[in-house]
Design an enzyme around this catalytic site. Structure first.
Site, PDB file in Angstrom:
ATOM      1  N   LYS A 121      10.406 -48.686  42.817  1.00 47.33           N
ATOM      2  CA  LYS A 121      11.447 -49.406  42.167  1.00 47.33           C
ATOM      3  C   LYS A 121      11.291 -48.745  40.715  1.00 47.33           C
ATOM      4  CE  LYS A 121      11.051 -52.621  39.434  1.00 47.33           C
ATOM      5  NZ  LYS A 121      11.102 -53.887  38.648  1.00 47.33           N
ATOM      6  N   ASP A 139      15.553 -54.187  42.879  1.00 43.66           N
ATOM      7  CA  ASP A 139      14.562 -55.227  42.520  1.00 43.66           C
ATOM      8  C   ASP A 139      14.915 -56.576  43.446  1.00 43.66           C
ATOM      9  OD1 ASP A 139      16.840 -56.112  41.231  1.00 43.66           O
ATOM     10  OD2 ASP A 139      15.839 -56.332  39.233  1.00 43.66           O
TER      11      ASP A 139
END
Length: 225
Positions: A121, A139
């Site tokens: 991420k 996320d």
């Protein structure tokens, strides 16, 4: 509404109403953004923006941070989540940037994920925000909103969500779409009480369609005979 139609409607709405979506983290260069994103894991951007000014004054570059110990860095970041681990990650990340990358933040996700504290991420955020690459960072907001709207179907992991979003969103829009979904989840499509009445994409939202259907069914008179 078919999924392709939903994607087009959602993208068109965001493009018209939120054309300049960007990260809310404060930074001056790729290194500072990398630090801020590492700190933002399971922590709010607001909190990160409160601690980074002093941190960046003390350690403005990778070279400066590489000379610091985890204990030195902990003094500046103690109010973020998991400060001990993040202090170790920052120190290790800065040293590896110098030893393996000449002090320059790499542009490729595969290279970024070699750095301590940098998962997929975080790497995708840097690749998209700094280098404009079609990398979709997923996320908790992106994961939740994508599933709730109906952009993804029963995705079990962030990677599944990432792959489905990248498959349907035009490549040139992926960096912005990442922020569209994050900001929408942060301010409108809240985890516990989504603000559906204030949501511009409600007409295209699978969750909202289910709510309306349930409400309509509850208004149907029941035959008691």
């Amino acid at each position: 509404m078919r999924k392709e139609e939903r994607y087009k409607a959602v993208i068109d709405w965001f493009a018209r109403h939120v054309p300049d979506a960007d990260t809310e983290l404060h930074y001056q260069d790729p290194f500072q953004l990398l630090v801020a994103v590492i700190l933002s894991a399971q922590c709010t951007d607001k909190r990160v923006n409160m601690v980074t000014p002093a941190l960046f004054r003390a350690y403005p570059t990778a070279e400066d941070m590489a000379r610091a110990s985890a204990e030195d860095l902990l003094h500046y970041i103690s109010s973020v989540s998991y400060p001990n681990n993040k202090a170790k990650h920052l120190a290790g990340m800065a040293r590896m940037l110098l030893s393996d990358f000449g002090g320059v933040v790499p542009a490729e996700v595969a290279e970024l994920t070699k750095l301590p504290g940098v998962g997929r991420k975080t790497a995708n955020v840097i690749a998209s925000v700094v280098f404009g690459k079609p990398a979709m960072a997923v996320d908790t907001h992106v994961f939740r909103v994508s599933n709730r709207i109906g952009l993804t179907t029963n995705s079990k992991t962030p990677l599944e969500t990432e792959r489905e979003l990248v498959r349907h969103i035009p490549e040139e829009l992926i960096p912005r779409a990442h922020h569209w979904l994050i900001l929408h989840g942060r301010y409108i499509c809240l985890a516990r009480k989504p603000k559906c009445d204030d949501c511009g994409i409600a007409p295209f939202c699978l969750h909202y369609a289910r709510i309306r259907k349930k409400a309509a069914e509850s208004d149907i008179p029941h035959n008691k005979n």
